[in-house]
Design a protein around this motif. Structure first.
Motif, mmCIF file in Angstrom:
data_model
loop_
_atom_site.group_PDB
_atom_site.id
_atom_site.type_symbol
_atom_site.label_atom_id
_atom_site.label_comp_id
_atom_site.label_asym_id
_atom_site.label_seq_id
_atom_site.Cartn_x
_atom_site.Cartn_y
_atom_site.Cartn_z
ATOM 1 N N LEU A 16 -7.879 -57.506 -24.703
ATOM 2 C CA LEU A 16 -7.770 -58.672 -25.568
ATOM 3 C C LEU A 16 -6.884 -59.676 -24.849
ATOM 4 C CD1 LEU A 16 -7.235 -56.968 -29.058
ATOM 5 C CD2 LEU A 16 -9.363 -57.852 -28.068
ATOM 6 N N VAL A 17 -7.468 -60.773 -24.415
ATOM 7 C CA VAL A 17 -6.763 -61.764 -23.602
ATOM 8 C C VAL A 17 -6.270 -62.898 -24.508
ATOM 9 C CG1 VAL A 17 -6.941 -63.357 -21.663
ATOM 10 C CG2 VAL A 17 -8.212 -61.186 -21.624
ATOM 11 N N VAL A 18 -4.958 -63.121 -24.501
ATOM 12 C CA VAL A 18 -4.340 -64.167 -25.317
ATOM 13 C C VAL A 18 -3.891 -65.292 -24.388
ATOM 14 C CG1 VAL A 18 -2.526 -64.706 -26.988
ATOM 15 C CG2 VAL A 18 -3.545 -62.421 -26.952
ATOM 16 N N VAL A 19 -4.456 -66.473 -24.587
ATOM 17 C CA VAL A 19 -4.180 -67.619 -23.716
ATOM 18 C C VAL A 19 -3.293 -68.621 -24.453
ATOM 19 C CG1 VAL A 19 -5.204 -69.486 -22.375
ATOM 20 C CG2 VAL A 19 -6.427 -67.312 -22.626
ATOM 21 N N GLY A 20 -2.231 -69.080 -23.780
ATOM 22 C CA GLY A 20 -1.380 -70.116 -24.351
ATOM 23 C C GLY A 20 -0.372 -69.607 -25.357
ATOM 24 N N CYS A 21 0.108 -68.397 -25.146
ATOM 25 C CA CYS A 21 1.146 -67.841 -26.030
ATOM 26 C C CYS A 21 2.502 -68.113 -25.407
ATOM 27 C CB CYS A 21 0.927 -66.343 -26.215
ATOM 28 S SG CYS A 21 2.120 -65.554 -27.307
ATOM 29 N N ASN A 22 3.218 -69.087 -25.930
ATOM 30 C CA ASN A 22 4.471 -69.527 -25.320
ATOM 31 C C ASN A 22 5.715 -68.881 -25.923
ATOM 32 O OD1 ASN A 22 3.126 -71.397 -23.571
ATOM 33 N ND2 ASN A 22 2.840 -72.743 -25.350
ATOM 34 N N GLN A 23 5.531 -68.074 -26.949
ATOM 35 C CA GLN A 23 6.670 -67.385 -27.547
ATOM 36 C C GLN A 23 6.170 -66.166 -28.298
ATOM 37 O OE1 GLN A 23 7.108 -70.850 -30.655
ATOM 38 N NE2 GLN A 23 8.182 -69.071 -31.498
ATOM 39 N N ILE A 24 7.057 -65.213 -28.476
ATOM 40 C CA ILE A 24 6.746 -64.032 -29.266
ATOM 41 C C ILE A 24 7.168 -64.316 -30.705
ATOM 42 C CG2 ILE A 24 7.189 -61.576 -29.599
ATOM 43 C CD1 ILE A 24 5.641 -62.262 -27.057
ATOM 44 N N PRO A 25 6.277 -64.137 -31.680
ATOM 45 C CA PRO A 25 6.638 -64.468 -33.055
ATOM 46 C C PRO A 25 7.766 -63.599 -33.594
ATOM 47 C CG PRO A 25 4.551 -63.283 -32.965
ATOM 48 C CD PRO A 25 4.902 -63.636 -31.561
ATOM 49 N N GLN A 26 8.628 -64.228 -34.315
ATOM 50 C CA GLN A 26 9.705 -63.517 -34.982
ATOM 51 C C GLN A 26 9.155 -62.859 -36.255
ATOM 52 O OE1 GLN A 26 12.820 -63.267 -33.545
ATOM 53 N NE2 GLN A 26 11.704 -64.274 -31.861
ATOM 54 N N PRO A 27 9.886 -61.893 -36.835
ATOM 55 C CA PRO A 27 9.419 -61.261 -38.071
ATOM 56 C C PRO A 27 9.089 -62.299 -39.145
ATOM 57 C CG PRO A 27 11.283 -60.046 -37.194
ATOM 58 C CD PRO A 27 11.149 -61.286 -36.353
ATOM 59 N N GLY A 28 7.883 -62.202 -39.672
ATOM 60 C CA GLY A 28 7.450 -63.128 -40.704
ATOM 61 C C GLY A 28 6.894 -64.436 -40.196
ATOM 62 N N GLN A 29 6.911 -64.646 -38.887
ATOM 63 C CA GLN A 29 6.458 -65.907 -38.297
ATOM 64 C C GLN A 29 5.027 -65.791 -37.772
ATOM 65 O OE1 GLN A 29 8.508 -67.002 -34.701
ATOM 66 N NE2 GLN A 29 7.820 -69.130 -34.753
ATOM 67 N N GLU A 30 4.263 -66.854 -37.886
ATOM 68 C CA GLU A 30 2.927 -66.936 -37.309
ATOM 69 C C GLU A 30 2.928 -68.017 -36.243
ATOM 70 O OE1 GLU A 30 -1.742 -67.634 -38.676
ATOM 71 O OE2 GLU A 30 -0.103 -68.253 -39.999
ATOM 72 N N ILE A 31 2.351 -67.706 -35.084
ATOM 73 C CA ILE A 31 2.208 -68.722 -34.047
ATOM 74 C C ILE A 31 0.732 -68.878 -33.718
ATOM 75 C CG2 ILE A 31 4.490 -68.247 -33.067
ATOM 76 C CD1 ILE A 31 3.084 -66.805 -30.776
ATOM 77 N N PHE A 32 0.373 -70.011 -33.146
ATOM 78 C CA PHE A 32 -1.011 -70.300 -32.811
ATOM 79 C C PHE A 32 -1.144 -70.431 -31.298
ATOM 80 C CE2 PHE A 32 -0.378 -71.592 -37.142
ATOM 81 C CZ PHE A 32 -1.531 -71.147 -37.782
ATOM 82 N N VAL A 33 -2.241 -69.917 -30.770
ATOM 83 C CA VAL A 33 -2.460 -69.910 -29.328
ATOM 84 C C VAL A 33 -3.739 -70.673 -29.004
ATOM 85 C CG1 VAL A 33 -1.225 -67.741 -29.028
ATOM 86 C CG2 VAL A 33 -3.700 -67.700 -29.432
ATOM 87 N N ASP A 34 -3.963 -70.894 -27.706
ATOM 88 C CA ASP A 34 -5.116 -71.689 -27.287
ATOM 89 C C ASP A 34 -6.436 -70.944 -27.434
ATOM 90 O OD1 ASP A 34 -3.324 -73.677 -26.610
ATOM 91 O OD2 ASP A 34 -3.226 -73.076 -24.496
ATOM 92 N N ASN A 35 -6.394 -69.637 -27.193
ATOM 93 C CA ASN A 35 -7.644 -68.880 -27.245
ATOM 94 C C ASN A 35 -7.343 -67.386 -27.253
ATOM 95 O OD1 ASN A 35 -10.365 -68.290 -27.262
ATOM 96 N ND2 ASN A 35 -10.837 -69.389 -25.361
ATOM 97 N N MET A 36 -8.283 -66.608 -27.756
ATOM 98 C CA MET A 36 -8.268 -65.153 -27.651
ATOM 99 C C MET A 36 -9.670 -64.705 -27.285
ATOM 100 S SD MET A 36 -5.993 -63.636 -30.768
ATOM 101 C CE MET A 36 -4.305 -64.181 -31.086
ATOM 102 N N MET A 37 -9.757 -63.775 -26.335
ATOM 103 C CA MET A 37 -11.053 -63.304 -25.852
ATOM 104 C C MET A 37 -11.037 -61.790 -25.704
ATOM 105 S SD MET A 37 -11.529 -66.190 -22.900
ATOM 106 C CE MET A 37 -9.751 -66.280 -22.665
ATOM 107 N N MET A 38 -12.201 -61.192 -25.847
ATOM 108 C CA MET A 38 -12.331 -59.757 -25.685
ATOM 109 C C MET A 38 -13.216 -59.459 -24.482
ATOM 110 S SD MET A 38 -13.502 -56.840 -28.438
ATOM 111 C CE MET A 38 -15.267 -57.229 -28.468
#
Length: 308
Positions: A16-38
């Motif tokens: 599972l390839v996660v593109v554009g993840c600039n931070q690791i989410p903290q507990p309870g936090q949601e972050i958005f990334v550029d793309n996810m691919m399998m």
């Protein structure tokens, strides 16, 4: 006559390839990334796909879970013309998964080994595997399975198969010297430059090659973007890499291996084998996923024409 050009033994999982993840989410936090691919992942599986795309008849020997991911991988293999008759289904584990975060930068991974943990050399059906005129093995674990690996190599050689092995990273940090015994039973022994330095203790690749040539007649060291070097029958050959823009280096070494072994199995000289390996490695990093960018034979030849 052998049934397959090559049989490949080793790991297979979902990437599972996660593109554009600039931070690791903290507990309870949601972050958005550029793309996810399998994609299909695992070094042995990526080598298998790359070799099949080049036109050879390849069979894979590994273990998958009885789940959607396992079914997906089987379908992808069949789509590439890969024989899956040796692939077993685990009754207890799910298919392995690796989450690759920011593969275009400094990659980070989260991995569930899953059904790959059930692959044990001593339990392989060597009679089936010997249906390949060549066998590519991965999963060497140093002292943990050295005796079994040497025994397997001897039996496959007796059955008339040629062997290649990518030794892989030693996660124990021991860098077990028994690897040099294994080299004596393998026709093409592959590793990267960091692994070569750890095993031999030499800083310079030329010295590592010279040392290992005392145990194996054919050793190949991958140098990343700088290309690769080989020592066969006492003769060293260096081959530069190709300047390309990399978006995902996952599987580049496995793609190189496929190009090199393709040359080896089609009777080409070391210089051409290195060229094919470097082309396959260079093309693989231009697309997300470890096998997406690897070429077919036409693509391989076209790249060479355009870059010579």
């Amino acid at each position: 006559m052998k049934k397959f050009d090559a049989v490949v033994i080793g790991d297979v999982n979902i990437d599972l390839v996660v593109v554009g993840c600039n931070q690791i989410p903290q507990p309870g936090q949601e972050i958005f990334v550029d793309n996810m691919m399998m994609h299909v992942g695992g070094g042995a599986a990526l080598f298998t796909i790359a070799l099949a795309k080049l036109g050879l008849h390849v069979a894979f020997d590994g273990i998958l879970g009885n789940d959607g991911y396992g079914h997906y991988i089987r379908e992808r293999f069949v789509g590439y013309g890969i024989d899956t008759s040796m692939v077993r289904t685990s009754e207890t584990s799910r298919t392995g998964i690796t989450i690759a975060i920011n593969p275009e930068l400094d990659r980070s991974f989260i991995t569930y080994v899953g059904s790959n943990a059930e692959l044990h050399v001593e339990e392989l059906d060597l009679g089936q595997i010997a249906l390949g005129r060549h066998v590519h093995v991965t999963g060497y674990r140093g002292r943990r399975n050295h005796t079994e690996f040497v025994a397997m190599a001897k039996r496959l050689k007796e059955a008339g198969a040629t062997l290649s092995c990518d030794v892989g990273w030693d996660d124990t940090g021991e860098w077990y010297s028994g690897v040099f015994e294994l080299m004596q039973h393998v026709d093409v022994f592959l590793m990267n430059e960091t692994e070569a330095r750890h095993y031999t203790g030499f800083e310079y690749i030329e010295d590592s090659l010279s040392y290992m040539s005392g145990f194996s007649p054919h050793v190949v060291i991958k140098l990343g973007s700088q290309g690769a070097a080989a020592m066969k029958d006492g003769l060293q050959t260096m081959s530069p890499g190709f300047p390309v823009e990399a978006v995902d280096t996952t599987g580049a070494g496995d793609s190189f291996n496929a190009g090199y072994i393709y040359g080896f199995l089609t009777g080409l000289d070391v210089e051409t084998c290195l060229l094919y390996g470097n082309v396959c490695g260079a093309l693989s990093v231009g697309a997300y996923g470890g096998s997406t960018g690897t070429p077919d034979r036409e693509g391989l030849e076209a790249f060479i024409r355009q870059n010579r």
